[in-house]
Design an enzyme around this catalytic site. Structure first.
Site, PDB file in Angstrom:
ATOM      1  N   LYS A  68      85.560  -4.006  35.096  1.00  0.00           N
ATOM      2  CA  LYS A  68      85.162  -3.089  34.521  1.00  0.00           C
ATOM      3  C   LYS A  68      84.838  -2.296  33.142  1.00  0.00           C
ATOM      4  O   LYS A  68      85.274  -3.431  32.260  1.00  0.00           O
ATOM      5  CB  LYS A  68      86.500  -1.828  34.504  1.00  0.00           C
ATOM      6  CG  LYS A  68      86.965   0.018  34.341  1.00  0.00           C
ATOM      7  CD  LYS A  68      86.128   0.388  36.021  1.00  0.00           C
ATOM      8  CE  LYS A  68      86.115   1.678  35.809  1.00  0.00           C
ATOM      9  NZ  LYS A  68      86.504   2.118  37.342  1.00  0.00           N
TER      10      LYS A  68
HETATM   11  P1  NAD Z   1      83.503  13.016  36.024  1.00  0.00           P
HETATM   12  O1  NAD Z   1      83.227  12.794  34.275  1.00  0.00           O
HETATM   13  O2  NAD Z   1      82.055  13.248  36.773  1.00  0.00           O
HETATM   14  O3  NAD Z   1      84.370  13.905  35.776  1.00  0.00           O
HETATM   15  C1  NAD Z   1      85.346  13.249  35.564  1.00  0.00           C
HETATM   16  C2  NAD Z   1      86.337  15.742  35.850  1.00  0.00           C
HETATM   17  O4  NAD Z   1      88.155  15.336  35.276  1.00  0.00           O
HETATM   18  C3  NAD Z   1      85.578  15.955  34.779  1.00  0.00           C
HETATM   19  O5  NAD Z   1      85.480  17.499  35.521  1.00  0.00           O
HETATM   20  C4  NAD Z   1      86.666  16.218  33.705  1.00  0.00           C
HETATM   21  O6  NAD Z   1      86.937  17.536  33.284  1.00  0.00           O
HETATM   22  C5  NAD Z   1      88.020  16.658  34.612  1.00  0.00           C
HETATM   23  N1  NAD Z   1      88.621  16.359  33.660  1.00  0.00           N
HETATM   24  C6  NAD Z   1      88.805  15.201  32.121  1.00  0.00           C
HETATM   25  N2  NAD Z   1      90.130  14.929  32.013  1.00  0.00           N
HETATM   26  C7  NAD Z   1      91.357  16.584  32.339  1.00  0.00           C
HETATM   27  C8  NAD Z   1      92.603  16.687  32.514  1.00  0.00           C
HETATM   28  N3  NAD Z   1      92.438  15.719  31.576  1.00  0.00           N
HETATM   29  N4  NAD Z   1      92.501  17.710  33.381  1.00  0.00           N
HETATM   30  C9  NAD Z   1      91.638  18.322  34.228  1.00  0.00           C
HETATM   31  N5  NAD Z   1      90.629  17.932  34.388  1.00  0.00           N
HETATM   32  C10 NAD Z   1      90.132  16.790  33.467  1.00  0.00           C
HETATM   33  O7  NAD Z   1      84.152  11.182  36.765  1.00  0.00           O
HETATM   34  P2  NAD Z   1      84.176  11.120  37.920  1.00  0.00           P
HETATM   35  O8  NAD Z   1      83.175   9.560  38.161  1.00  0.00           O
HETATM   36  O9  NAD Z   1      84.589  12.045  39.090  1.00  0.00           O
HETATM   37  O10 NAD Z   1      85.578  10.211  37.976  1.00  0.00           O
HETATM   38  C11 NAD Z   1      87.120  10.411  37.797  1.00  0.00           C
HETATM   39  C12 NAD Z   1      88.271   9.911  38.669  1.00  0.00           C
HETATM   40  O11 NAD Z   1      87.606   9.348  39.534  1.00  0.00           O
HETATM   41  C13 NAD Z   1      88.017   8.631  37.210  1.00  0.00           C
HETATM   42  O12 NAD Z   1      89.469   8.318  36.972  1.00  0.00           O
HETATM   43  C14 NAD Z   1      87.283   7.824  38.072  1.00  0.00           C
HETATM   44  O13 NAD Z   1      87.882   6.468  37.020  1.00  0.00           O
HETATM   45  C15 NAD Z   1      87.485   7.932  39.031  1.00  0.00           C
HETATM   46  N6  NAD Z   1      85.983   7.225  40.649  1.00  0.00           N
HETATM   47  C16 NAD Z   1      85.457   7.354  40.313  1.00  0.00           C
HETATM   48  C17 NAD Z   1      84.554   7.485  41.428  1.00  0.00           C
HETATM   49  C18 NAD Z   1      82.997   7.072  41.436  1.00  0.00           C
HETATM   50  O14 NAD Z   1      81.958   6.625  42.390  1.00  0.00           O
HETATM   51  N7  NAD Z   1      82.520   8.076  40.315  1.00  0.00           N
HETATM   52  C19 NAD Z   1      84.651   5.881  41.627  1.00  0.00           C
HETATM   53  C20 NAD Z   1      85.617   6.006  42.528  1.00  0.00           C
HETATM   54  C21 NAD Z   1      86.942   6.489  41.276  1.00  0.00           C
END
Ligand code: NAD
Length: 422
Positions: free
Chosen positions: A112
């Protein structure tokens, strides 16, 4: 004072990742020496990145890349741009990647990366320079055979394109497979953008079938409306569920009648937030997780379900779209309440699975249609769910402990065959 430090401890993602590991390792009765080898990270790199800002001044940002394990293949894991990124957080996220890749049985280890930066405060040009400097400083660490980044919070296809281009400039030829989550025109995979949310849906379908729930009668609540949250909400609604609450960093909204998710996605494109969506009413962001619903998807950040709010959670199923959204203390409470938790390393493994497909397609030079990608994803996710479910019933442990047990065993098996080089 003591209470404060207990809360600090509950919210430390690295402590939490270690506690989850320890519980599963104890159930597997692993040798202490083996634990010592596989529990801790392999390598951590810290880089200080000087960037010239648009106004001519210089700023220095700190970046990290942690490889937790390369036993089963190259390190694999996303890059996060967030003001709260720390080495400890990146270590935890890297460890979860090792276990995730092993659960879904793809030939990768875990890694990561991240930069401590609030990207909303940087211009596009500043972000590009920061991304390129990070990539250049880590060019010896990244590579299709050694460590393959991907998007995470606040990074996207454009970020991946800059990484691919910078790495390629240093290599003196185009290297598409050094990074996944790229735009389609640069060797990205069909279906990658939706893959994590689609995988969340596949695991929810499996879980509802196991416990005899009809998805069409389910109400869903989604925290976070980025890549993972918005796609999960959209696909769940297409499957017949009613999405009654969502949130993002700016606030939370609800509608008993159900939110029109495609229209909400358009609203977010226009306004930058879910807040103010027609037909919804605002609610306190903390209360969102406590709404009466059948399915809850935390899809934002770590530590959202803690011992303070876990007693108030009313969902029957929690599918962890985010990494580490539930603390181990909260896990105990949820288990006592009989809530089925589909753990992050299973529920959100669809993203890394299609990243693996992207890497494989780049190396073959052959590209699949979206249907083929989705079908392969469904097959792998269902197999992973069933493998975890079998350990869960046979060993009488939670789905989380079962997922860790399965993953750790797969890593240990490979380690035994490879041997320990000294
Ligand atoms: P992203 O940046 O596209 O979206 C994050 C979202 O969370 C946004 O809508 C943001 O406004 C919101 N957010 C941030 N802080 C917040 C809070 N305190 N309360 C409510 N909403 C809040 O990110 P993503 O890629 O969707 O990732 C989200 C989670 O999923 C992370 O934990 C990431 O590690 C995990 N994840 C992502 C992927 C991927 O393929 N993108 C894969 C596995 C896991």
């Amino acid at each position: 004072m003591e209470e404060g430090s207990d809360i600090q401890k509950e919210l430390n993602p690295l402590e939490n990742a270690m506690r989850q590991f320890d519980e599963a390792a104890a159930a597997l009765k692993l040798d202490r020496g083996i634990i010592e080898i596989i529990k801790n990270f392999r390598r951590a790199t810290i880089v200080n990145l000087p960037i010239q800002m648009d106004d001519g001044t210089f700023k220095v940002f700190t970046g990290y890349r942690v490889q937790h394990s390369i036993s089963r293949g190259p390190g694999k894991g996303g890059i996060r741009f967030h003001q709260d990124v720390t080495l400890e957080e990146v270590q935890a996220l890297a460890a979860w990647m090792t276990w995730k890749c092993a659960v879904v049985n793809i030939p990768f280890g875990g890694a990561k990366g991240g930069i401590a930066v609030d990207p909303s405060k940087l211009s596009r040009g500043e972000l590009e320079r920061l991304t390129r400097r990070y990539t250049a400083d880590l060019a010896d660490i990244f590579g299709p055979e050694s460590d393959v980044p991907a998007p995470d919070v606040n990074t996207n296809e454009q970020t991946m394109a800059w990484i691919m281009d910078t790495y390629s400039m240093h290599a003196r030829h185009t290297v598409t497979s050094v990074v996944t989550g790229k735009p389609l025109v640069l060797g990205g995979s069909e279906g990658r953008r939706e893959a994590t949310g689609r995988g969340v849906l596949f695991t929810i379908r499996r879980a509802t079938a196991k416990i005899g729930m009809d998805l069409k009668k389910c109400r869903a609540v989604v925290q976070g409306f980025g890549n993972v949250g918005s796609v999960s909400a959209d696909l769940l609604q297409k499957d017949g569920a009613r999405v009654i609450g969502v949130s993002d960093v700016r606030g939370a909204i609800t509608s008993e009648a159900g939110l029109d998710v495609p229209a909400l996605i358009e609203h977010v494109k226009k306004t930058g937030s879910v807040v103010g969506f027609a037909g919804s009413r605002p609610i306190d962001a903390g209360k969102l997780l406590e709404l009466d619903c059948e399915i809850l998807i935390p899809a934002a950040l770590e530590n959202q379900i803690t011992q303070s709010n876990a007693p108030n959670i009313r969902a029957r199923i929690i599918a962890e779209g985010a990494n580490g959204p539930t603390t181990p203390d909260a896990d105990v409470i949820l288990q006592e309440k009989g809530i089925v938790v589909i753990p992050d390393i299973l529920a959100n493994s669809g993203g890394v699975t299609v990243s693996y497909f992207e890497w494989a397609q780049n190396r073959m030079g052959i590209y699949w249609q979206e249907d083929e990608v989705n079908q392969r994803l469904e097959g792998m996710m269902n197999r992973a769910f069933d493998d975890v479910y079998a350990v869960h019933t046979e060993s009488k442990v939670s789905m989380r402990v079962a997922a860790f047990m399965l993953a750790i065993k797969r890593v240990v098996d490979v380690m035994h065959i490879r041997g320990v080089y000294a």
